[in-house]
Motif scaffolding. Structure first.
Motif, mmCIF file in Angstrom:
data_model
loop_
_atom_site.group_PDB
_atom_site.id
_atom_site.type_symbol
_atom_site.label_atom_id
_atom_site.label_comp_id
_atom_site.label_asym_id
_atom_site.label_seq_id
_atom_site.Cartn_x
_atom_site.Cartn_y
_atom_site.Cartn_z
ATOM 1 N N THR A 605 0.724 -1.253 -0.056
ATOM 2 C CA THR A 605 -0.147 -0.196 -0.157
ATOM 3 C C THR A 605 0.442 1.430 0.079
ATOM 4 O OG1 THR A 605 -1.717 -1.103 1.274
ATOM 5 C CG2 THR A 605 -1.361 1.407 1.177
ATOM 6 N N HIS A 606 0.435 2.402 -0.812
ATOM 7 C CA HIS A 606 1.011 4.098 -0.565
ATOM 8 C C HIS A 606 -0.402 4.858 0.132
ATOM 9 C CE1 HIS A 606 4.723 1.986 -2.549
ATOM 10 N NE2 HIS A 606 4.156 1.866 -3.446
ATOM 11 N N GLY A 607 0.667 5.888 0.364
ATOM 12 C CA GLY A 607 0.190 6.853 0.860
ATOM 13 C C GLY A 607 0.275 7.881 -0.322
ATOM 14 N N TYR A 640 4.075 13.393 -0.525
ATOM 15 C CA TYR A 640 5.225 12.003 -0.461
ATOM 16 C C TYR A 640 4.104 11.004 0.265
ATOM 17 C CZ TYR A 640 4.236 12.866 4.854
ATOM 18 O OH TYR A 640 3.436 12.934 6.372
ATOM 19 N N CYS A 641 5.013 9.827 0.350
ATOM 20 C CA CYS A 641 3.887 8.358 0.397
ATOM 21 C C CYS A 641 4.132 7.667 1.587
ATOM 22 C CB CYS A 641 4.801 7.485 -0.225
ATOM 23 S SG CYS A 641 4.165 5.690 0.539
ATOM 24 N N SER A 642 3.075 8.380 2.690
ATOM 25 C CA SER A 642 2.239 8.510 4.035
ATOM 26 C C SER A 642 2.551 7.152 4.063
ATOM 27 C CB SER A 642 1.382 8.565 4.463
ATOM 28 O OG SER A 642 0.253 8.699 3.570
ATOM 29 N N GLU A 643 2.956 6.092 3.410
ATOM 30 C CA GLU A 643 2.827 4.390 4.563
ATOM 31 C C GLU A 643 4.436 4.263 4.273
ATOM 32 O OE1 GLU A 643 -0.693 3.106 5.442
ATOM 33 O OE2 GLU A 643 1.254 1.120 5.024
ATOM 34 N N PHE A 644 4.826 3.603 5.471
ATOM 35 C CA PHE A 644 6.271 3.336 4.970
ATOM 36 C C PHE A 644 6.326 1.742 4.361
ATOM 37 C CE2 PHE A 644 10.531 3.062 7.922
ATOM 38 C CZ PHE A 644 11.195 2.534 6.590
ATOM 39 N N CYS A 645 6.028 2.134 2.934
ATOM 40 C CA CYS A 645 6.331 0.804 1.861
ATOM 41 C C CYS A 645 7.284 0.148 1.912
ATOM 42 C CB CYS A 645 5.706 1.576 0.704
ATOM 43 S SG CYS A 645 6.575 2.741 -0.078
ATOM 44 N N SER A 646 8.042 0.960 1.809
ATOM 45 C CA SER A 646 9.879 0.303 1.300
ATOM 46 C C SER A 646 11.092 1.104 2.127
ATOM 47 C CB SER A 646 9.905 0.644 -0.035
ATOM 48 O OG SER A 646 10.065 1.901 -0.735
ATOM 49 N N GLU A 651 11.960 8.379 0.531
ATOM 50 C CA GLU A 651 11.716 8.975 -0.583
ATOM 51 C C GLU A 651 11.503 9.381 -1.920
ATOM 52 O OE1 GLU A 651 14.008 6.993 1.024
ATOM 53 O OE2 GLU A 651 16.449 7.525 1.163
ATOM 54 N N MET A 652 10.231 8.153 -1.375
ATOM 55 C CA MET A 652 9.462 8.764 -2.017
ATOM 56 C C MET A 652 8.428 10.407 -2.265
ATOM 57 S SD MET A 652 6.452 5.296 -2.711
ATOM 58 C CE MET A 652 5.089 5.144 -3.676
ATOM 59 N N MET A 653 8.643 10.535 -2.827
ATOM 60 C CA MET A 653 7.621 12.183 -2.704
ATOM 61 C C MET A 653 7.705 12.665 -3.885
ATOM 62 S SD MET A 653 10.405 14.728 -2.625
ATOM 63 C CE MET A 653 9.923 16.150 -1.510
#
Ligand code: CU
Lengths: 661, 225
Positions: A605-607, A640-646, A651-653
């Motif tokens: 899941t991504h936020g 940014y991605c608000s789920e700790f996806c990886s 950096e997912m922003m």
């Protein structure tokens, strides 16, 4: 020498297996003696150890049952696994919830559909969840829940556990008699509660009897669309009593539903003017009225067009209901809570919380009384009252403050006792009687619970085939059960083992619920659900439960400025980047931000969270959403991605840059 | 004068000779037929499996290579590989996946023809199919080596993961993953076919070499000139 050598060898041969035993004993050194040591250290009794053994789930093992509990003020649903009593998750319904990204860019339109009188309303008071049924048994497809504070009903799809629809009742402003479904989920029953003028228009309380209305609404459920079909739904006007809990008939009582009521005194309160307060005025009479409604006949009346349009909604008026014989009353112990139909549909159990009995009505006798018009009179609105003695099958004294009843598979019924703080087990009679060792219609046992139990829920305990095994006591007060959590204490959901006969019905587990006050709950066998773990395909729109052909796909990412100065952003999300990462907008742009999570892995899941703009979305694998807003505030906004996806989640922003006008 | 065609096809055997020595002359043809069936069947079966095991994938990730396709959790594996800068697996052996089926059909046709050739030229038609499994594995190894050694130096984890050669068969490891590569049933059938073909060559030689020698001897003798 020779002898010695061979003895040595023999010894070695003998020792080898011993050494292996020794090794095995070291590897699995724990024994029941260690359990005793732990129990002694922690002061646990044998009963405690058995309770632990019955409820503990080692990591990776899954619960046998799922309990869908209302969330009370949280306006949500809480899902708890049994027997572990672990809170698995909540389902956001009426209240915005950031983790699920509900109401912060996604789901806003569904929430807005339920705004009462068009006014923003961002919480709910959820009371009675109802799982969809086929032939009177849970089918695991849909879940419904009412909001008592604003008379709304929500539909949740149990494939993805997401709210799909919220519908506002146009006639009433409070409901308590919902949600309950008819045996094949033809209709969702929503009974109003506190009488108000239609649509909660203004009228002084001095005009209570003339202007204030009671009602029940039958929402037609379209299973294929997974939506309530408002055009096929209708309401029935009722006397301005405060209609309360309901339950649909089944099998022997199929085609009927039953509703309790209070304030049949038509009390209007007024403590400030030294008039009797509601609590006294509304419980003056010894009895209130059980409403017996023939919904199959009512459906025909509605289809024949014998309705009045009130607030744009078809209503069978009280006059028509009486003319068509849709409504009968019969006295019930005052201030009732539950009206609960037995598994075969032949008995209806009612508890009045000021009467220590449960009162059991016979459907056969009710039908006879209706046919033979065995009335003890009519109420002041002309509704026929079936003679109490002609329709009652039994009364059992169970204890103080009886509220709600659930059923086991074996002829036992269970009733919550609010004042006694206990759950009573008693025997049904009739065709159920032979399956219990005790005589018919007898109190068997009371298990103390902690404290002030409201509803109880037994495993599939309100269906045509209850499972027994477990019962959850949803206690209102926890007092001394947990470490103090400030003056606001959690609710206490207690698990009881009801698998044994007779007086053995121990409490196994206390679950603190510190996020809202569950009222009713339903417990379904977990394997009945067909839950998705990822959306079926990439680009899935959960709102229509289908592929969105416009959903952004890999290699189609772009920012598209339209002629009308609106902007469509087509973005994909995959570990660990959004694409595109730079978004330039101009202040005042109308933005439609489309994002697809292109992942196929379970739990990937991504936020998607944007500061200042109050946006947070949860994108589950395959899901595609569209978030609309006006870029009214200029500036530079790291989203940014608000789920700790990886491992590269930080950096997912990307940057949203809104250029000032 | 023996024509070139005859030289390649080799001596024909008289029907009565064949029926007296049915085993001797039948064996090469039967074995070639078995090999053809095995190879054709292998077209529909997986040639290679790779399983990746890691704590957060309790069921593992699986990838299966057919002669013409890659299936399984390829997208997920690609997604993980991008962290170490490995190119998408779909870019590997693209030509092989396009021509693989045609090559296999060509082999089958060649083996069919080989059944009619009673000279050493038959070896030329049979040998490619014999070596096919080895070539497949060598090709696989070279691709993995190429992919593993040419990681994008700008990839997120380029500091943590040095270029490496993934194992084509057997256990390997990268990051938190244990990789287990195993041959698929297709590759096993192709390997069995190789051994069947070697046996076919042996029986071919045993049946026809004496006849070829005999014919050559006759051709060389001045009396028949
Ligand atoms: Cu992410």
């Amino acid at each position: 020498m020779n002898i010695k050598w061979s003895t040595g060898r023999r010894l070695a041969v003998l020792l080898a297996p011993l050494a292996m035993c020794g090794f095995a004993a070291t590897a699995g050194a724990q024994s029941m003696r260690d359990v005793e040591t732990v129990a002694k250290d922690r002061g646990l009794t044998t009963a405690d150890l058995i309770a632990a053994a019955k409820t503990y789930l080692p990591s990776g093992q899954k619960d046998e049952y799922l309990m869908f509990a209302s969330g009370g003020h949280a306006g949500q649903i809480f899902v708890v696994g049994l027997p572990s009593m672990r809170l698995l998750r909540s389902i956001a319904v009426f209240t915005p919830e950031p983790w699920q990204g509900w109401g912060f860019g996604v789901g806003d339109k569904i929430i807005a559909e339920g705004f009462p009188n068009g006014k923003s309303n961002l919480w709910g008071d959820t009371h009675h969840p109802a799982l969809s049924e086929t032939k009177g048994d849970y089918d695991g497809q849909f879940l419904f829940i009412n909001d008592k504070i604003n008379a709304r009903v929500a539909v949740i799809d149990l494939r993805d556990w997401e709210t799909k629809q919220i519908i506002k009742n146009p006639l009433t402003l409070s409901d308590h008699g919902g949600t309950f479904v008819t045996p094949n989920t033809e209709y969702i029953i929503e009974g109003g509660q506190y009488a108000t003028p239609w649509g909660s228009d203004y009228a002084p309380i001095s005009e209570y009897k003339e202007q204030y209305k009671g009602s029940v609404t039958l929402w037609k459920f379209d299973r294929n669309r997974g939506r309530i079909d408002k055009t096929q739904s209708f309401a029935i006007e009722l006397p301005p009593y405060w209609q309360d809990l309901s339950d649909a008939g089944k099998l022997a009582s199929d085609g009927f539903f039953f509703m309790n009521s209070l304030n049949t005194e038509l009390a209007t309160g007024g403590i400030q003017d030294k008039k009797p307060p509601f609590e006294a005025g509304a419980s003056r009479n010894a009895t209130d009225f059980l409403h017996i409604i023939d919904w199959k006949k009512a459906e025909q009346v509605f289809k024949a067009g014998k309705v009045e349009q009130i607030k744009g909604f078809p209503v069978i008026t009280l006059k028509t209901a009486l003319a068509e014989g849709l409504l009968h009353l019969t006295p019930e112990p005052r201030s009732p809570h539950g009206v609960d139909v037995a598994p075969k549909g032949d008995f209806i159990v009612i508890s009045g919380k000021l009467d220590p009995h449960v009162t059991i009505y016979s459907m056969e006798k009710i039908k006879q009384a209706i046919t033979s018009r065995t009335y003890s009179g009519t109420d002041e609105f002309g509704v026929p009252i079936l003679d109490f003695d002609s329709v009652v099958e039994a009364r059992i004294e169970v204890g103080l403050g009886p509220l709600h009843t659930q059923f086991g598979p074996d002829g036992y019924a269970y009733t919550s006792l609010y004042l006694d703080s206990a759950v009573a087990r008693w025997t049904l009679g009739g065709s159920y009687g032979s399956s219990t060792p005790e005589p018919d219609w007898t109190l068997v046992h009371k298990t103390p619970v902690h404290y002030n139990v409201g509803h109880i829920a037994a495993a599939e305990g309100d269906t045509v085939s209850p499972d027994g095994k477990y019962l959850v006591s949803l206690n209102k007060w926890s007092v001394d059960r947990f470490v103090p959590t400030g003056p606001l204490l959690p609710q206490n959901l207690q698990l009881l083992d009801i698998s044994d006969d007779g007086t053995n019905m121990p409490v196994l587990y206390d679950m603190a619920m510190g996020v809202g006050e569950p009222h009713y709950a339903q417990i379904i066998k977990a394997d009945k659900l067909n839950t998705w773990t990822v959306y079926p395909e990439v680009g899935w729109d959960p709102h229509v439960q289908n592929i969105n052909p416009m959903a952004p796909k890999p290699k189609m990412e772009r920012v598209q400025r339209n002629d009308d100065n609106s902007v469509d952003i087509y973005m994909t999300a995959i570990r660990s980047h959004f694409n595109p990462e730079h978004i330039y907008l101009k202040q005042g742009d109308t933005v439609r931000w489309h994002i697809t999570n292109t992942e196929r892995a379970v739990d990937a899941t991504h936020g998607f969270a944007v500061p200042v703009y109050n946006i947070t979305a949860s994108l589950e694998p395959g899901e595609s959403v569209t978030i609309e807003f006006v870029a009214d505030t200029p500036g530079t906004f790291p989203f940014y991605c608000s789920e700790f996806c990886s491992a590269l989640h930080l950096e997912m922003m990307g940057y949203l840059m809104v250029e000032p006008k | 004068m023996v024509s070139i065609v005859d030289r390649i096809l080799g001596p024909r055997v008289e029907p009565e000779e064949v029926s007296t020595h049915s085993l001797r002359y039948g064996a090469p043809g039967v074995l070639l037929l078995i090999a053809r069936v095995l190879l054709l069947t292998s077209l529909f079966l997986p040639y290679w499996h790779m399983e990746l095991q890691a704590p957060q994938y309790p069921d593992g990730l699986h990838m299966t290579a057919f002669l013409n396709a890659l299936t399984g959790d390829v997208a997920e594996i690609d997604g993980l590989n991008h962290y170490i800068g490995m190119r998408s697996l779909y870019e590997a052996a693209e030509i092989e996946r396009i021509v693989g089926v045609f090559i296999m059909i060509a082999f089958v046709v060649m083996l069919e023809l080989a059944a009619y050739i009673h000279t050493r030229w038959a070896v030329l038609l049979i040998a490619p199919a014999v070596f096919f499994p080895v070539v497949f594995l060598v090709d696989l190894h070279l691709w993995m080596r190429h992919f593993g050694l040419n990681l994008d130096p700008h990839a997120p984890l380029s500091n943590a993961v040095k270029p490496f050669v993934p194992t084509a068969l057997g256990k390997g490891g990268i990051g938190q993953f244990v990789t287990v590569a195993t041959p698929g049933t297709g590759l096993i059938l192709a390997t069995v076919a190789s051994f069947v073909l070697i046996a076919a060559l042996y029986f071919h030689r045993r049946a026809y070499l004496p006849l070829v020698k005999q014919r050559n001897a006759t051709a060389a003798s001045p009396t028949s000139a």
